[in-house]
Design a protein around this motif. Structure first.
Motif, PDB file in Angstrom:
ATOM      1  N   VAL A 279      34.186  35.070 -83.876  1.00 33.16           N
ATOM      2  CA  VAL A 279      35.080  35.646 -82.869  1.00 33.16           C
ATOM      3  C   VAL A 279      34.413  36.836 -82.191  1.00 33.16           C
ATOM      4  O   VAL A 279      34.512  37.015 -80.970  1.00 33.16           O
ATOM      5  CB  VAL A 279      36.420  36.052 -83.517  1.00 33.16           C
ATOM      6  CG1 VAL A 279      37.295  36.805 -82.510  1.00 33.16           C
ATOM      7  CG2 VAL A 279      37.164  34.820 -84.025  1.00 33.16           C
ATOM      8  N   VAL A 280      33.719  37.673 -82.962  1.00 34.05           N
ATOM      9  CA  VAL A 280      32.989  38.806 -82.381  1.00 34.05           C
ATOM     10  C   VAL A 280      31.919  38.298 -81.412  1.00 34.05           C
ATOM     11  O   VAL A 280      31.732  38.854 -80.319  1.00 34.05           O
ATOM     12  CB  VAL A 280      32.343  39.665 -83.492  1.00 34.05           C
ATOM     13  CG1 VAL A 280      31.411  40.709 -82.888  1.00 34.05           C
ATOM     14  CG2 VAL A 280      33.424  40.356 -84.322  1.00 34.05           C
ATOM     15  N   LEU A 281      31.221  37.234 -81.812  1.00 35.66           N
ATOM     16  CA  LEU A 281      30.202  36.652 -80.939  1.00 35.66           C
ATOM     17  C   LEU A 281      30.813  36.167 -79.626  1.00 35.66           C
ATOM     18  O   LEU A 281      30.276  36.424 -78.537  1.00 35.66           O
ATOM     19  CB  LEU A 281      29.518  35.496 -81.670  1.00 35.66           C
ATOM     20  CG  LEU A 281      28.359  34.803 -80.949  1.00 35.66           C
ATOM     21  CD1 LEU A 281      27.188  35.759 -80.763  1.00 35.66           C
ATOM     22  CD2 LEU A 281      27.916  33.575 -81.729  1.00 35.66           C
TER      23      LEU A 281
ATOM     24  N   PHE B  89      29.017  39.296 -71.352  1.00 34.52           N
ATOM     25  CA  PHE B  89      27.639  39.798 -71.398  1.00 34.52           C
ATOM     26  C   PHE B  89      26.666  38.652 -71.607  1.00 34.52           C
ATOM     27  O   PHE B  89      25.601  38.596 -70.983  1.00 34.52           O
ATOM     28  CB  PHE B  89      27.496  40.831 -72.510  1.00 34.52           C
ATOM     29  CG  PHE B  89      26.128  41.438 -72.600  1.00 34.52           C
ATOM     30  CD1 PHE B  89      25.783  42.523 -71.808  1.00 34.52           C
ATOM     31  CD2 PHE B  89      25.180  40.923 -73.473  1.00 34.52           C
ATOM     32  CE1 PHE B  89      24.511  43.080 -71.880  1.00 34.52           C
ATOM     33  CE2 PHE B  89      23.906  41.460 -73.549  1.00 34.52           C
ATOM     34  CZ  PHE B  89      23.570  42.552 -72.752  1.00 34.52           C
ATOM     35  N   LEU B  90      27.016  37.721 -72.503  1.00 37.92           N
ATOM     36  CA  LEU B  90      26.158  36.561 -72.746  1.00 37.92           C
ATOM     37  C   LEU B  90      25.970  35.738 -71.471  1.00 37.92           C
ATOM     38  O   LEU B  90      24.847  35.327 -71.141  1.00 37.92           O
ATOM     39  CB  LEU B  90      26.755  35.700 -73.854  1.00 37.92           C
ATOM     40  CG  LEU B  90      26.780  36.293 -75.271  1.00 37.92           C
ATOM     41  CD1 LEU B  90      27.604  35.403 -76.196  1.00 37.92           C
ATOM     42  CD2 LEU B  90      25.375  36.446 -75.803  1.00 37.92           C
ATOM     43  N   ALA B  91      27.075  35.486 -70.763  1.00 31.54           N
ATOM     44  CA  ALA B  91      26.998  34.701 -69.537  1.00 31.54           C
ATOM     45  C   ALA B  91      26.143  35.418 -68.490  1.00 31.54           C
ATOM     46  O   ALA B  91      25.303  34.793 -67.818  1.00 31.54           O
ATOM     47  CB  ALA B  91      28.404  34.446 -68.991  1.00 31.54           C
ATOM     48  N   PHE B  92      26.337  36.720 -68.342  1.00 36.52           N
ATOM     49  CA  PHE B  92      25.553  37.499 -67.370  1.00 36.52           C
ATOM     50  C   PHE B  92      24.071  37.453 -67.725  1.00 36.52           C
ATOM     51  O   PHE B  92      23.210  37.261 -66.846  1.00 36.52           O
ATOM     52  CB  PHE B  92      26.048  38.941 -67.352  1.00 36.52           C
ATOM     53  CG  PHE B  92      25.291  39.832 -66.421  1.00 36.52           C
ATOM     54  CD1 PHE B  92      25.537  39.816 -65.063  1.00 36.52           C
ATOM     55  CD2 PHE B  92      24.310  40.690 -66.908  1.00 36.52           C
ATOM     56  CE1 PHE B  92      24.822  40.632 -64.195  1.00 36.52           C
ATOM     57  CE2 PHE B  92      23.597  41.512 -66.055  1.00 36.52           C
ATOM     58  CZ  PHE B  92      23.853  41.489 -64.697  1.00 36.52           C
ATOM     59  N   ALA B  93      23.741  37.615 -69.018  1.00 39.50           N
ATOM     60  CA  ALA B  93      22.339  37.607 -69.443  1.00 39.50           C
ATOM     61  C   ALA B  93      21.705  36.239 -69.223  1.00 39.50           C
ATOM     62  O   ALA B  93      20.561  36.138 -68.745  1.00 39.50           O
ATOM     63  CB  ALA B  93      22.236  38.013 -70.914  1.00 39.50           C
ATOM     64  N   LEU B  94      22.432  35.172 -69.538  1.00 37.94           N
ATOM     65  CA  LEU B  94      21.866  33.831 -69.393  1.00 37.94           C
ATOM     66  C   LEU B  94      21.706  33.443 -67.931  1.00 37.94           C
ATOM     67  O   LEU B  94      20.694  32.847 -67.545  1.00 37.94           O
ATOM     68  CB  LEU B  94      22.745  32.814 -70.123  1.00 37.94           C
ATOM     69  CG  LEU B  94      22.770  32.950 -71.657  1.00 37.94           C
ATOM     70  CD1 LEU B  94      23.685  31.899 -72.260  1.00 37.94           C
ATOM     71  CD2 LEU B  94      21.362  32.822 -72.235  1.00 37.94           C
ATOM     72  N   VAL B  95      22.696  33.778 -67.100  1.00 34.41           N
ATOM     73  CA  VAL B  95      22.583  33.478 -65.666  1.00 34.41           C
ATOM     74  C   VAL B  95      21.417  34.255 -65.063  1.00 34.41           C
ATOM     75  O   VAL B  95      20.625  33.713 -64.267  1.00 34.41           O
ATOM     76  CB  VAL B  95      23.902  33.802 -64.943  1.00 34.41           C
ATOM     77  CG1 VAL B  95      23.715  33.732 -63.428  1.00 34.41           C
ATOM     78  CG2 VAL B  95      24.991  32.825 -65.372  1.00 34.41           C
TER      79      VAL B  95
END
Length: 220
Positions: free
Chosen positions: A130-132, A138-144
């Motif tokens: 859940v924390v992940l 942030f994950l989506a922004f970094a991957l894009v």
């Protein structure tokens, strides 16, 4: 045909090794980790989540984790069934005096402690998941950003007639697989993990993805 079988066998081997290590980790965790240590790990992560993500976010994370855990294990009766199956029934012991000495065997407190550790570990794995997921913007922004950067650098290299490096591409792919492996093992790790480790892993994943796209061969 051989070139197609090699990536497939590599993926199968990696998946098999990961699942095998996860199973070994879970077995060792259940057999060796003391119950008090599991409680301390959980309490430490609760403090870190509350301090680093804020009280509102922490409350939402704990509520979601408890809801998932309840839906998967409590409401389905798996937790109660495991204790009933592996531990002596107190009512049966009271009504059957012959079972009294068997119930006094020290193996039963040890078995209860192992069950507690197993269910604590599963709850902590859900909470960490859940924390992940809470870091998904942030994950989506970094991957894009990594995809855009990698494709742009690849076009620049193509315009300059630079050849991609198969070694760099292979290292980037293995780095991404390694990060996935670390995350999988981290879900059941018997040590407290700070929530700020997630953006660090996201940056590392983005860097590996950008390098992989940059060094991809010219013709896909």
């Amino acid at each position: 045909m051989a070139a197609e079988r090699q990536p497939q066998s590599s993926w199968l081997w990696t998946t098999s090794v990961t699942l095998g290590l996860l199973l070994m980790e879970f077995i060792l965790l259940s057999a060796l980790v003391p119950t008090d240590w599991s409680n301390r790990v959980r309490d430490q992560e609760v403090r870190w989540i509350s301090a680093e993500l804020g009280l509102e976010s922490a409350t939402a994370i704990f509520a979601t984790a408890q809801g998932w855990y309840g839906a998967l294990f409590l409401n389905t009766g798996l937790v109660d069934a495991s204790y009933r199956l592996l531990l002596p029934d107190e009512a049966a012991v009271r009504h059957t005096p012959e079972l009294g000495k068997l119930a006094e065997n020290p193996i039963w407190p040890w078995m209860k402690g192992r069950l507690d550790v197993v269910w604590y570990s599963l709850y902590m794995a859900i909470q960490r998941l859940v924390v992940l997921l809470a870091w998904w913007p942030f994950l989506a922004f970094a991957l894009v950003g990594a995809i855009g950067d990698g494709l742009l650098r690849r076009r620049i290299r193509q315009a300059g007639f630079d050849y991609p490096s198969p070694l760099a591409h292979r290292l980037a792919v293995r780095g991404m697989l390694g990060l996935g492996f670390v995350v999988s093992l981290g879900l059941f790790a018997p040590v407290p993990l700070p929530p700020l480790a997630v953006p660090v892993l996201a940056v590392a994943l983005a860097a590996a993805l950008s390098l992989m796209l940059t060094q991809t061969q010219k013709r896909l």
